[in-house]
Design an enzyme around this catalytic site. Structure first.
Site, PDB file in Angstrom:
ATOM      1  N   LYS A   1       0.596  -1.398   0.431  1.00  0.00           N
ATOM      2  CA  LYS A   1      -0.269   0.106  -0.061  1.00  0.00           C
ATOM      3  C   LYS A   1       0.493   1.334   0.030  1.00  0.00           C
ATOM      4  CE  LYS A   1      -2.450  -0.541   3.792  1.00  0.00           C
ATOM      5  NZ  LYS A   1      -1.871  -2.220   4.373  1.00  0.00           N
TER       6      LYS A   1
ATOM      7  N   ARG B   1      -9.729   0.627   8.696  1.00  0.00           N
ATOM      8  CA  ARG B   1      -9.481  -0.823   9.096  1.00  0.00           C
ATOM      9  C   ARG B   1     -10.527  -1.175  10.102  1.00  0.00           C
ATOM     10  NH1 ARG B   1      -3.101   0.703   8.982  1.00  0.00           N
ATOM     11  NH2 ARG B   1      -2.073  -1.295   9.198  1.00  0.00           N
TER      12      ARG B   1
ATOM     13  N   ARG C   1      11.833  -6.125   4.934  1.00  0.00           N
ATOM     14  CA  ARG C   1      10.914  -4.196   4.830  1.00  0.00           C
ATOM     15  C   ARG C   1      12.389  -3.843   5.923  1.00  0.00           C
ATOM     16  NH1 ARG C   1       5.043  -1.887   5.077  1.00  0.00           N
ATOM     17  NH2 ARG C   1       5.642  -2.182   7.166  1.00  0.00           N
TER      18      ARG C   1
ATOM     19  N   ARG D   1      11.317  -1.145  11.443  1.00  0.00           N
ATOM     20  CA  ARG D   1      10.555  -0.967  11.984  1.00  0.00           C
ATOM     21  C   ARG D   1      10.085  -2.055  13.305  1.00  0.00           C
ATOM     22  NH1 ARG D   1       4.783   0.681   8.719  1.00  0.00           N
ATOM     23  NH2 ARG D   1       3.802  -0.503  10.470  1.00  0.00           N
TER      24      ARG D   1
ATOM     25  N   ARG E   1       0.089  -8.869  13.626  1.00  0.00           N
ATOM     26  CA  ARG E   1      -0.919  -8.138  12.713  1.00  0.00           C
ATOM     27  C   ARG E   1      -1.547  -8.206  11.793  1.00  0.00           C
ATOM     28  NH1 ARG E   1       4.555  -4.607  10.775  1.00  0.00           N
ATOM     29  NH2 ARG E   1       2.564  -3.005   9.314  1.00  0.00           N
TER      30      ARG E   1
HETATM   31  P1  AMP Z   1       0.506   0.655   9.324  1.00  0.00           P
HETATM   32  O1  AMP Z   1       2.016   2.155   8.588  1.00  0.00           O
HETATM   33  O2  AMP Z   1      -0.154   0.971   8.246  1.00  0.00           O
HETATM   34  O3  AMP Z   1       0.749  -0.977   8.768  1.00  0.00           O
HETATM   35  O4  AMP Z   1       0.090   1.202  10.764  1.00  0.00           O
HETATM   36  C1  AMP Z   1       1.132   0.744  11.944  1.00  0.00           C
HETATM   37  C2  AMP Z   1       0.037   0.720  13.045  1.00  0.00           C
HETATM   38  O5  AMP Z   1      -0.574   1.868  13.513  1.00  0.00           O
HETATM   39  C3  AMP Z   1      -0.827  -0.462  13.180  1.00  0.00           C
HETATM   40  O6  AMP Z   1      -0.356  -1.327  13.621  1.00  0.00           O
HETATM   41  C4  AMP Z   1      -2.053  -0.189  14.294  1.00  0.00           C
HETATM   42  O7  AMP Z   1      -1.075  -0.278  15.298  1.00  0.00           O
HETATM   43  C5  AMP Z   1      -1.607   1.608  13.632  1.00  0.00           C
HETATM   44  N1  AMP Z   1      -2.677   1.595  12.866  1.00  0.00           N
HETATM   45  C6  AMP Z   1      -3.000   2.513  11.976  1.00  0.00           C
HETATM   46  N2  AMP Z   1      -4.025   3.409  11.060  1.00  0.00           N
HETATM   47  C7  AMP Z   1      -4.895   2.453  11.773  1.00  0.00           C
HETATM   48  C8  AMP Z   1      -6.091   2.551  11.879  1.00  0.00           C
HETATM   49  N3  AMP Z   1      -6.931   3.411  10.631  1.00  0.00           N
HETATM   50  N4  AMP Z   1      -7.211   2.015  13.087  1.00  0.00           N
HETATM   51  C9  AMP Z   1      -6.165   1.569  14.120  1.00  0.00           C
HETATM   52  N5  AMP Z   1      -5.157   1.417  14.591  1.00  0.00           N
HETATM   53  C10 AMP Z   1      -4.618   1.838  12.846  1.00  0.00           C
END
Ligand code: AMP
Length: 221
Positions: free
Chosen positions: A13, A88, A122, A155, A166
């Protein structure tokens, strides 16, 4: 153009979001990047969500909805935006509907075994959110960002154990959005998003072309 990018962690994404945002001159809104920035800066939001991100869990819906509501009201989002990581959950999707129309939901699908391989390799440039992969998309100089030359990091939530966590969270809480948007799909309507399914295996370029070939709607008001 207002776009939602769906897809599990590691589906690509972020990579596609950067390209699409540049191509259509729209803002990329990555909720994960916003939360990580808040953590780096030690803001009240950052303190509240740090443990949740480290554990690979989801931040509560009310916090996320407020964050996105404020973000899409900013002037740079007026011309359109691309949401990377939001919604999400179904309640987040329903709240978003009350805030703004959406043109496309692009769902990038990648099998789970492939995801674990991708995420554990990554590497990220924290300040920009640019990502690389040690095998599939290495930086020009090992462990350095191509643009700034700054060091790349892994990360904390890209460790194999947290990736599996996740993915489980994704399956239970985010996967139902696929059905939700398939049911709300309407290619002809201006303000009902068109659901686009993309097979996310293959090169970054292949996926980019697959996505572009599906986007045909006029830019919405
Ligand atoms: P990402 O970089 O999109 O994988 O997001 C990293 C982390 O941020 C996720 O594992 C969640 O803990 C949190 N997070 C990001 N976006 C959301 C969302 N829309 N709702 C809830 N938690 C989120």
């Amino acid at each position: 153009m207002r776009i939602i990018l769906l897809g599990c962690p590691g589906a690509g994404k972020g990579t596609q979001a950067k390209f699409l945002a540049e191509k259509f001159h729209i803002s990329q809104i990555s909720t994960g990047d916003m939360l990580r920035q808040a953590i780096r800066e030690g803001t009240p939001l950052g303190k509240k969500v740090k443990d949740i991100l480290d554990a690979g869990q989801l931040v509560p819906d009310d916090v996320m909805i407020k964050l996105i509501e404020e973000r899409i009201r900013q002037s740079d989002a007026a011309n359109g935006f691309l949401l990377d990581g939001f919604p999400r959950t179904i309640p987040q999707a329903q709240a978003l509907e009350q805030l703004t129309p959406i043109d496309y939901v692009i769902d990038i699908d990648v099998p789970e075994e492939e995801i674990v391989k991708r995420l554990s390799g990554r590497r990220t440039h924290p300040a920009s959110g640019r990502t690389y992969h040690i095998l599939y998309q290495p930086p020009r100089v090992a462990d350095r960002d191509d643009v700034t030359g700054e060091p790349l990091i892994q990360r904390p939530d890209d460790s194999e154990e947290t990736v599996r966590q996740r993915l489980q969270v994704y399956q239970t809480q985010t996967r139902p959005l696929r059905q939700y948007y398939q049911d709300h799909n309407n290619a002809a309507a201006r303000h009902i998003p068109e659901y686009v399914f993309i097979d996310g295996t293959g090169s970054v370029n292949d996926i980019r072309h697959k996505i572009l070939s599906q986007l045909h709607k006029e830019i919405s008001i």
